[in-house]
Design an enzyme around this catalytic site. Sequence first.
Site, mmCIF file in Angstrom:
data_model
loop_
_atom_site.group_PDB
_atom_site.id
_atom_site.type_symbol
_atom_site.label_atom_id
_atom_site.label_comp_id
_atom_site.label_asym_id
_atom_site.label_seq_id
_atom_site.Cartn_x
_atom_site.Cartn_y
_atom_site.Cartn_z
ATOM 1 N N GLY A 96 102.991 -27.318 -32.742
ATOM 2 C CA GLY A 96 103.112 -28.414 -33.690
ATOM 3 C C GLY A 96 102.904 -29.774 -33.057
ATOM 4 O O GLY A 96 101.936 -30.013 -32.359
ATOM 5 N N SER A 97 103.884 -30.625 -33.278
ATOM 6 C CA SER A 97 103.749 -32.052 -33.031
ATOM 7 C C SER A 97 103.457 -32.437 -31.590
ATOM 8 O O SER A 97 103.992 -31.854 -30.646
ATOM 9 C CB SER A 97 105.053 -32.714 -33.447
ATOM 10 O OG SER A 97 105.115 -34.015 -32.961
#
Lengths: 419, 144
Positions: free
Chosen positions: B63-64
Amino acid sequence: MVLTADDRAALGGEHGPAIRMAMKILTRMLPAFGTDRLLDITAAHIDSSLFQGDATLIYAETLARKGARVVVPATLNVSGVDEHGWQQWSVPPEWASKAHRQMVAYQSMGCKPTWTCAPYQEAERPGLGQQIAWGESSAVVFANSVLGARTERYPDLMDICAAITGRAPAAGLHLSENRAGQMLFRLRNIPTALQKSDSFYCVLGHLIGARTGRWIPVIDGLHHIPSEDQLKALGAAMASSGSVALFHAVGVTPEAPSLEAALMGRQPVQTVSLALEDLRRARAELSTHDGKALDMIVLGSPHFSLNEFQALAALVEGRRCAPKVRFLITASRFVRTVAERQGHLEKIQAFGGTVTVDTCLLTTPMLPDTVRILMTNSAKYAYYSPGLLKTSVVFGSLRDCVGSAIAGKVDIDDSLWAL
Amino acid sequence: MGLVIQGRVLVPGEAEGVVMASDEPLSFWGGYDQVTGEIIDRRHPLSGRNAANAILAIPASRGSSTTTAVLLEAIRRRTAPAALITQDPDSFLTLASVVADELFRCPVPVVALGAAEFRLLRSGQHARVCDDGRIEIRDGIDHN
């Protein structure tokens, strides 16, 4: 390591202490990227702008104090605070002050104060094949997939090293041979009406991100050409539930004119059929709440585009948001200004909506404690809110969000998803 | 007798502690509370567990991009895991430790194992991570 004479000079401090620190970090990272050399980049998007506590501020101010300057055009991602609007929310003044110092530090290095996770909505865009170093997972997947530019998924703190030195690891998605699609997702009997809806792209992205792992996904079987906002939502969802930095959509994205081109003539490592039932399950995962209660609507992760402002303005014109429901849109300064000039903002404000710029609900502590249940049309907001904000979340379409805001309770139209 | 696994060093260092393992990747942003060390991704199998000072074994981050910033802040606050063990080399976790070394002189060991060795790690084992990437698993393991 196979460094150029200039890389070695940078590492030896001949170009000053900031370039030395940035080059040292870059070269220490080469083993993790599986390469022994660097390549030139021509633009950067800096996700290091996010304030995450004293460590990120110390890092930014250390680089600034050493005299760091970017050597390629560099846009800035969201910051930790809405510079001019934070007092209207629950942001602690100490946080605002430190987050603002971090903004000042990156601007002092020559980065452009765009403060957006969707720089492709305003700044000059990188083109097909252009080597860039971008941070921000949703922007990275957009740059690689939709624009055909070339960047790895750069973590915060590394993008700025690339911008200061103009160099990045010669690895991963910078290299043609690593851009082939690997996991093939075939859509089976997905109704065209559903494929045209915005929510479909959030749900499809959420599903593929979770299923594909580190493989580059290829989507085959779309019979609708998605809009740019739909592609933005698709990539952001994949980059939340998974680590996707590049996807190909056959007949849609620039490196996938055909399935064979998307796979670069290779066999997929796996082929997965996706049916409506799979999508329905993925859609259910995006919500953590199935009651009717509702405290707040939040839109704009990634940042709301001008087209989205226009669509929202048309939906809310002449209507009123229920007084107990907050209605927030997160966007960049630039897009908000254009939306204001075009008359969209006035309609949204008359409805009861507000706009926060420079940051987003997930990256600044603006949410009042009284807000327990959010509703959103964004898979990224839906994915991260329960962990970061400790709220419940309901996922719906833009129309569902507006209808629920007016009704003061969750009201979702499921007809497109019916079996 | 314990088991010894040879990993690939991404950031060298020594650490010892209880293993917390999952075969599910983790985003630290939205998944790790840098103030307490609790894993807060409510969709993750380790949700609710506290990984501060544990030997955290996850296949990778996900993800991020902000995973690195969150982990760096956790290292500064001393709420980070004592060591990070991944399946494949992970640039996000490695970078946090490299920057922690450059800024604060307090890196956390980061070691990549490969799929077969990674599967040998189980929550509850006691492990020692050595400077050269060896991981000694000393008890709490069923070798059969």
